[in-house]
Structures are given as C-alpha cells and as structure tokens.
Design a protein around this motif. Structure first.
Motif, PDB file in Angstrom:
ATOM      1  N   ARG A   1      -5.960   3.654  11.988  1.00 22.59           N
ATOM      2  CA  ARG A   1      -5.056   3.200  10.797  1.00 22.59           C
ATOM      3  C   ARG A   1      -3.741   2.639  11.292  1.00 22.59           C
ATOM      4  O   ARG A   1      -3.712   2.541  12.457  1.00 22.59           O
ATOM      5  CB  ARG A   1      -4.690   4.203   9.928  1.00 22.59           C
TER       6      ARG A   1
ATOM      7  N   PHE B 196       0.651   1.569  10.162  1.00 20.11           N
ATOM      8  CA  PHE B 196       1.781   1.685   9.428  1.00 20.11           C
ATOM      9  C   PHE B 196       2.624   0.430   9.707  1.00 20.11           C
ATOM     10  O   PHE B 196       2.935  -0.068  10.779  1.00 20.11           O
ATOM     11  CB  PHE B 196       2.673   3.060   9.773  1.00 20.11           C
TER      12      PHE B 196
ATOM     13  N   ALA C 178      -8.888   8.032  11.440  1.00 22.48           N
ATOM     14  CA  ALA C 178      -7.537   8.571  10.675  1.00 22.48           C
ATOM     15  C   ALA C 178      -6.608   9.349  11.748  1.00 22.48           C
ATOM     16  O   ALA C 178      -5.381   9.581  11.649  1.00 22.48           O
ATOM     17  CB  ALA C 178      -7.709   9.612   9.663  1.00 22.48           C
TER      18      ALA C 178
ATOM     19  N   CYS D 275       0.757  -1.201  -0.041  1.00 23.23           N
ATOM     20  CA  CYS D 275       0.076  -0.010  -0.057  1.00 23.23           C
ATOM     21  C   CYS D 275       1.005   1.298   0.076  1.00 23.23           C
ATOM     22  O   CYS D 275       1.824   1.248   0.600  1.00 23.23           O
ATOM     23  CB  CYS D 275      -1.060  -0.028   1.161  1.00 23.23           C
TER      24      CYS D 275
ATOM     25  N   LEU E 221      -3.003   6.041  14.768  1.00 20.73           N
ATOM     26  CA  LEU E 221      -2.145   5.194  13.892  1.00 20.73           C
ATOM     27  C   LEU E 221      -1.187   4.359  14.630  1.00 20.73           C
ATOM     28  O   LEU E 221      -0.913   4.620  15.946  1.00 20.73           O
ATOM     29  CB  LEU E 221      -1.095   6.177  13.571  1.00 20.73           C
TER      30      LEU E 221
ATOM     31  N   ARG F 143       3.479  11.414   6.786  1.00 16.24           N
ATOM     32  CA  ARG F 143       2.334  11.009   7.500  1.00 16.24           C
ATOM     33  C   ARG F 143       2.002  11.937   8.632  1.00 16.24           C
ATOM     34  O   ARG F 143       1.141  12.479   8.991  1.00 16.24           O
ATOM     35  CB  ARG F 143       2.184   9.676   7.619  1.00 16.24           C
TER      36      ARG F 143
ATOM     37  N   CYS G 109      -6.721   1.644   4.573  1.00 18.55           N
ATOM     38  CA  CYS G 109      -6.320   3.166   4.284  1.00 18.55           C
ATOM     39  C   CYS G 109      -7.568   3.631   3.690  1.00 18.55           C
ATOM     40  O   CYS G 109      -7.784   5.020   3.811  1.00 18.55           O
ATOM     41  CB  CYS G 109      -5.116   3.204   3.615  1.00 18.55           C
ATOM     42  N   THR G 110      -8.503   3.085   2.752  1.00 17.46           N
ATOM     43  CA  THR G 110      -9.281   3.671   2.161  1.00 17.46           C
ATOM     44  C   THR G 110     -10.508   3.558   2.854  1.00 17.46           C
ATOM     45  O   THR G 110     -11.670   3.844   2.344  1.00 17.46           O
ATOM     46  CB  THR G 110      -9.611   2.844   0.606  1.00 17.46           C
TER      47      THR G 110
ATOM     48  N   LEU H 257      -3.734   1.686  -2.742  1.00 18.55           N
ATOM     49  CA  LEU H 257      -4.129   1.800  -1.461  1.00 18.55           C
ATOM     50  C   LEU H 257      -4.716   0.696  -0.828  1.00 18.55           C
ATOM     51  O   LEU H 257      -5.784   0.140  -1.545  1.00 18.55           O
ATOM     52  CB  LEU H 257      -4.905   3.166  -1.229  1.00 18.55           C
ATOM     53  N   CYS H 258      -4.481   0.291   0.435  1.00 17.25           N
ATOM     54  CA  CYS H 258      -5.054  -1.108   0.891  1.00 17.25           C
ATOM     55  C   CYS H 258      -6.486  -0.632   1.242  1.00 17.25           C
ATOM     56  O   CYS H 258      -6.927   0.511   1.420  1.00 17.25           O
ATOM     57  CB  CYS H 258      -4.256  -1.739   2.204  1.00 17.25           C
TER      58      CYS H 258
ATOM     59  N   ARG I 190       0.368   3.991   1.161  1.00 23.95           N
ATOM     60  CA  ARG I 190       0.318   4.903   2.202  1.00 23.95           C
ATOM     61  C   ARG I 190       0.700   4.042   3.715  1.00 23.95           C
ATOM     62  O   ARG I 190       1.436   4.895   4.464  1.00 23.95           O
ATOM     63  CB  ARG I 190      -1.228   5.421   2.504  1.00 23.95           C
ATOM     64  N   CYS I 191       0.306   2.789   3.830  1.00 26.10           N
ATOM     65  CA  CYS I 191       0.711   2.275   4.996  1.00 26.10           C
ATOM     66  C   CYS I 191       1.896   1.010   4.807  1.00 26.10           C
ATOM     67  O   CYS I 191       2.153   0.419   5.781  1.00 26.10           O
ATOM     68  CB  CYS I 191      -0.587   1.718   5.898  1.00 26.10           C
TER      69      CYS I 191
END
Lengths: 196, 196
Positions: free
Chosen positions: A103, A105, A79, A57, A82, A130, A72-73, A68-69, A59-60
């Motif tokens: 979310r 990471f 949000a 992904c 984390l 991020r 994340c979506t 994007l996974c 983003r993460c």
C-alpha cells in the motif's frame, strides 16, 4: 482590441497550466478554435468533472473520486507493506518500474515549515494513526523520494516499532522521481536501505 | 488502475492541446489538482464559452463573438486598404509590429487542394465579393504571409482592377509570421512590393 473578449479570457485562463506563457496560450487557443473545437469542449467537461469530483482517499490521501481509492480497497495488495511518497506522480513511477504490491501513503507535499507545510498539512496525523493500527509489518514503511521529510518519518515509524527503509542510492538527490528511468528506479527500489 | 477514471479522462483530454503528450498532460493534471483547482475550473468555463461562442466575422472571417468583428466595425480604419493573411495570429503580429490601420481578410488556412482546401474553403468567394464592391483602393490588397496562395490572390485582385502587393523580402520563406521579430516584420511591411 483585436480579439473578441471571450478569446482574451480563454488565453488568460490557459496560463494556469504549468509551463504555458502568453505566446503558448495564444497558440493553444488558436489551435483549438481552428482545428479542434470538439477536443476543446471535451477538455472543458473533463476539467469541470475532475476539479470538483476528485478528492483525496481517506486512507492514503492519493487522488480518488471515491472515499477510498482503488489501491486501498484492493484486497490482493499486501497491507503489511507501506510506501510513503511525496506526490501521486512518484507512486505512478514506482508502480510502473517495480513489482511493489503493498500500500501507499501520499503526503501531497514535502515538510517545509517555512512555507506552512508542517506535519498536519502532510497528513502525518493520518499516517500516525495508520502506524498505530499495527497493520504495517516490521519491515515497513518504505520512504520513497522524500529526502526532506525522511528523518521525521523515520522517527515516527520507530516510535511505532516498525523499521523504516529508504530507497537505495541510485536515485539522484533532489531529482523528481517521475523523471528517472525505470531501470534505475527498479534497482534503487530493490536495494533499499534503513532510513537514517 | 492507479488513477480514478475521471483523472484518466482529464489526462487524455489535455492531449488535444498542441505539443502536449502523455507525460506533460499528466503533469498538468497533477498541477491543477494539487495547486490550482480554481484555475482549472475557470479554464473549463472559458473553454466552453469560447468553443461555442466564438465564430468568424461575416466580413473578414477573423475570430469574432459578434457578427462583425471589432476591426471591421471600427470606422477609424482605412477601408481602402486590405491585408490578406492566412491565420489570425499573423494579423496579431502585423498589428503589433507595424502601423497598419487598414482592414483585413483572414483565410483561416492556405490553398492546398490536395488537403481539400480550395478557394471555397478559404472564403475566397467572400473576398471576391469584397473586391467587387470597389471599396478597396487601387493600392491594395496587401497579401501577407501567404506564399502558397499569393499567386492565386494576385490574379483575383487584378481581375478587379486593384494592384496587389506582397510583403518585402525580409520575411523568411515558410517561417511562421508570429515567430518573426517585430523589427524584421515592420521593415518587410514598410517595403512591400508588387505581388507576382
């Protein structure tokens, strides 16, 4: 040579699986040929599909076959929270054991400069971006199961004005997160503490 | 859903391997994606190649990717000796533990009428033809590791005027031949006796 060459090649190839030595590989090959050729064919397709189709992904860094996974979506995820984990399996364990709805990471490794795993290899530049976006609230990020990397991440978080936390005591040092019983993990998740 | 669908499909497909449950399959999939995609791609190719390319030798029924296997076409093997085994793994064990230089017949199963495994499924018509050819000398065949089937095979052999023999005592009843130490197997092979 007793075996046809293609059988020797299959036995050798099966040894890329973790925990599979010569004898287990031989047993697996015999089992598929004798009893489950359809299963073997399906596995061949799934392997080819996954090895080429699954990336990370953007983003993460978790496994994803889209840019994007799905986490994340997912707009219903918070949000401002984390959770940083070393490996995808730790994320699976947290999802199954806790009510966490923020979310993630995924470092895909742990900080180990001697092995060539530095901040760049763990995507910490992406994590820095991020944090700089300011989307993560002052309560996050939670750093889960990354003892070796936690100190570095805590500093990074504080530089961006967010207060890092760690899993509470209860998770054994050095243990793999995915092998810990759900109760312990849920407890440690609920009682998490400020990261050093 | 945490995982991309293609990853779920891979984990499910890995469970066709013997001894691999949900958790082990997850670990295997992660390992390949994180550390050895080339190994995963190679395994996909080898599986596809083996599942479609490997059949059974037309003479001995062992695995072969040609019409006749390398043992059946090897002129330096003594064609007057025949060793009947249940599974290919038993043949491997005998080759590694003993000095046997004859030919084989591989039943690919054991007589079990309740499971639909009768003489036809074990290729005993093919074995009958082979005995009728008269190539097997009066000393053979040796029946190895086929307790359940031995009595039937012994009768079949005597009908064709050859004296069947069995492995000597020393091989534990019901044990899988490939898990027995070489010394025991070599001894049992050397001291074999007339089959009941």
């Amino acid at each position: 040579m007793l075996y046809p060459p293609s059988l020797n090649r299959l036995i050798e190839a099966l040894r890329c699986l973790p925990g599979v030595g010569a004898r287990t590989a031989q047993r697996m090959a015999h089992h598929l040929l004798e009893r489950n050729r359809d299963g073997g064919r399906r596995l061949a397709q799934r392997l080819a599909e996954a090895m080429d189709g699954i990336g990370n992904c953007a983003r993460c860094r978790n496994f994803s076959d889209t840019e994007l996974c799905s986490v994340c979506t997912n707009a219903s995820r918070d949000a401002s929270l984390l959770c940083v984990v070393e490996m995808p399996a730790a994320q699976v364990a947290i999802e199954q054991a806790t009510g966490y709805r923020g979310r993630y990471f995924v470092l895909q490794g742990r900080l180990s400069p001697l092995d060539g795993l530095g901040p760049r290899e763990l995507g910490l530049d992406l994590l820095t971006e991020r944090l700089a976006e300011g989307e993560v609230g002052p309560e996050g990020p939670l750093v889960a199961g990354v003892e070796a990397t936690a100190h570095y991440l805590a500093q990074l978080a504080r530089q961006h004005g967010v207060r890092p936390s760690r899993l509470a005591h209860g998770v054994p040092l050095g243990g793999e997160l995915e092998y810990i019983d759900r109760g312990t993990l849920a407890h440690a998740f609920g009682a998490r503490q400020d990261a050093g």
